[in-house]
Scaffold this active site. Sequence first.
Site, PDB file in Angstrom:
ATOM      1  CG  ASP A 207      -5.816   6.004   3.196  1.00 27.81           C
ATOM      2  OD1 ASP A 207      -5.419   4.875   3.504  1.00 27.81           O
ATOM      3  OD2 ASP A 207      -7.142   6.285   3.605  1.00 27.81           O
TER       4      ASP A 207
ATOM      5  CB  CYS B 143      -4.660  -0.508   5.186  1.00 26.42           C
ATOM      6  SG  CYS B 143      -4.427  -0.776   3.400  1.00 26.42           S
TER       7      CYS B 143
ATOM      8  CD  GLN C  33     -10.854   3.041   6.176  1.00 29.06           C
ATOM      9  OE1 GLN C  33     -10.953   1.734   6.693  1.00 29.06           O
ATOM     10  NE2 GLN C  33      -9.756   3.832   5.755  1.00 29.06           N
TER      11      GLN C  33
ATOM     12  CB  CYS D 201     -20.726 -12.871  10.245  1.00 25.51           C
ATOM     13  SG  CYS D 201     -19.292 -12.088  10.321  1.00 25.51           S
TER      14      CYS D 201
HETATM   15  N1  SAH Z   1      -8.472   8.066   1.698  1.00 26.84           N
HETATM   16  C1  SAH Z   1      -9.603   7.262   1.270  1.00 26.84           C
HETATM   17  C2  SAH Z   1      -9.397   6.047   0.449  1.00 26.84           C
HETATM   18  C3  SAH Z   1      -8.403   5.081   0.748  1.00 26.84           C
HETATM   19  S1  SAH Z   1      -8.200   3.451  -0.027  1.00 26.84           S
HETATM   20  C4  SAH Z   1     -10.304   6.840   2.561  1.00 26.84           C
HETATM   21  O1  SAH Z   1      -9.987   6.819   3.621  1.00 26.84           O
HETATM   22  O2  SAH Z   1     -11.838   6.590   2.396  1.00 26.84           O
HETATM   23  C5  SAH Z   1      -7.291   3.599  -1.191  1.00 26.84           C
HETATM   24  C6  SAH Z   1      -7.622   4.384  -2.564  1.00 26.84           C
HETATM   25  O3  SAH Z   1      -6.773   4.296  -3.468  1.00 26.84           O
HETATM   26  C7  SAH Z   1      -8.961   3.618  -3.160  1.00 26.84           C
HETATM   27  O4  SAH Z   1      -9.918   4.546  -3.170  1.00 26.84           O
HETATM   28  C8  SAH Z   1      -8.356   3.314  -4.385  1.00 26.84           C
HETATM   29  O5  SAH Z   1      -9.261   3.436  -5.477  1.00 26.84           O
HETATM   30  C9  SAH Z   1      -7.422   4.244  -4.706  1.00 26.84           C
HETATM   31  N2  SAH Z   1      -6.106   3.913  -5.507  1.00 26.84           N
HETATM   32  C10 SAH Z   1      -5.728   2.738  -5.985  1.00 26.84           C
HETATM   33  N3  SAH Z   1      -4.486   2.592  -6.715  1.00 26.84           N
HETATM   34  C11 SAH Z   1      -4.396   4.015  -6.938  1.00 26.84           C
HETATM   35  C12 SAH Z   1      -3.640   4.682  -7.863  1.00 26.84           C
HETATM   36  N4  SAH Z   1      -2.577   4.119  -8.435  1.00 26.84           N
HETATM   37  N5  SAH Z   1      -3.673   6.086  -7.953  1.00 26.84           N
HETATM   38  C13 SAH Z   1      -4.577   6.744  -7.079  1.00 26.84           C
HETATM   39  N6  SAH Z   1      -5.511   5.965  -6.440  1.00 26.84           N
HETATM   40  C14 SAH Z   1      -5.495   4.909  -6.275  1.00 26.84           C
END
Ligand code: SAH
Length: 388
Positions: A314, A341, A216, A94
């Site tokens: 995020d 994203c 990520q 891939c």
């Molecule tokens: N900022 C981190 C993760 C971003 S991804 C980084 O850059 O690594 C988005 C994250 O939101 C995931 O870890 C997911 O588990 C979390 N998430 C999803 N729904 C949520 C909610 N309702 N409340 C809190 N976190 C949540």
Amino acid sequence: MPYDPELRGNGCPVFKKCGGCQLQNLTYPEQLRYKQGRCVALLGRFGHVGRIIGMEEPYHYRCKVQAGFAKTRAGLVSGVYQSGSGRVVPVEGCMIEDEVCSGAVAHVRDTLRELRIRPWDGRTGDVRHVLVRRGLYSGELMVVVVTQTRQLPSKNAFVENLLRRMPGITTVVHNVCADPLPLTLGRENEALYGAGSIVDTLLGKTFRISPNSFYQVNPAMTGTLYRTALDFLDLKGSETLLDAYCGTGTIGIAASDSAGRVIGVELNSDAVRDAKLNARMNGADNAEFYRGDATAFMEAMAERGEKLDALVMDPPRAGSSARFIRSAVKAAPERIVYVSCEPETLARDLALFTGSGYRVRRIQPVDMFPHTKHCEVVASLTRDSASR
Ligand code: SAH
């Protein structure tokens, strides 16, 4: 070797069947222009959209690889699940997967073949899929074998055989998942070899990553993404910062040197455990992490009348919620940095912020996912002086 900007990836033999690289019929510069255009169309009404930051080498960037297994006339094969049919499409080579990760998948497949461990076919068999994660900077390599039931036949022989083929593997984890959805992980993990997690380094900090935690997938670009977010946050040293949807605490911990206090909230309990450990590991004793729904957490903060100086959020592709945004506005951070994203839900959420006394200052797309239609965007907002 520098990549050829004239190259189109649609030589990939499973282009249609896999469906993962939706833009591979475009050259990489064309892909960037396409993503830029989409961001301008969706976000241009909020302000100037900066020129998308692309990858120098837009191939083999995914350090998280998942593969399913199926028995065919040619023997056991590994590959991707075809969306719709759920069938496994064999994949060799891939173009977006990290080659060490792809190699690990092939070794797992060969080990299963040799030991005659059967893939789960929906009714019988054992192994559902494998997840491989590599720490790009640490070199650590995690293999997670997911089975339908607690049973992983020839467990010890499996680990021994696999490590013999690929001594660079630093940990092997057994995960049990009965969920019918493909490529999901269950809650239960057993480390069969090594620590059961890996670490990686980003912006001078070390992060522990467990099988179920979000991290990520493109570590080569994650530094650029986080640096953009930190740059937009523009912390002076004494601020209280909320890192909402914080995952393993990466952004908050990277910001902790320039903040007074960092509060993180995240839904996934494994990620929160990692975040707490990561804070300790990096000496970020001004950072605290809570498990919970970001909206409920934000609402509770607003109800207690707590204020924030800065907010970084995020959320997943679905974006945040109107209730989260309403409460965030009550906590009145001077600055908000939104890492998204999915530009569509970002546009929806920015409209709510700009309707409540915030102004968009900067919008910066970052290409975290070359050849796919996905695009990451960092946006910064400040509070209007009139609403102070
Ligand atoms: N900022 C981190 C993760 C971003 S991804 C980084 O850059 O690594 C988005 C994250 O939101 C995931 O870890 C997911 O588990 C979390 N998430 C999803 N729904 C949520 C909610 N309702 N409340 C809190 N976190 C949540």
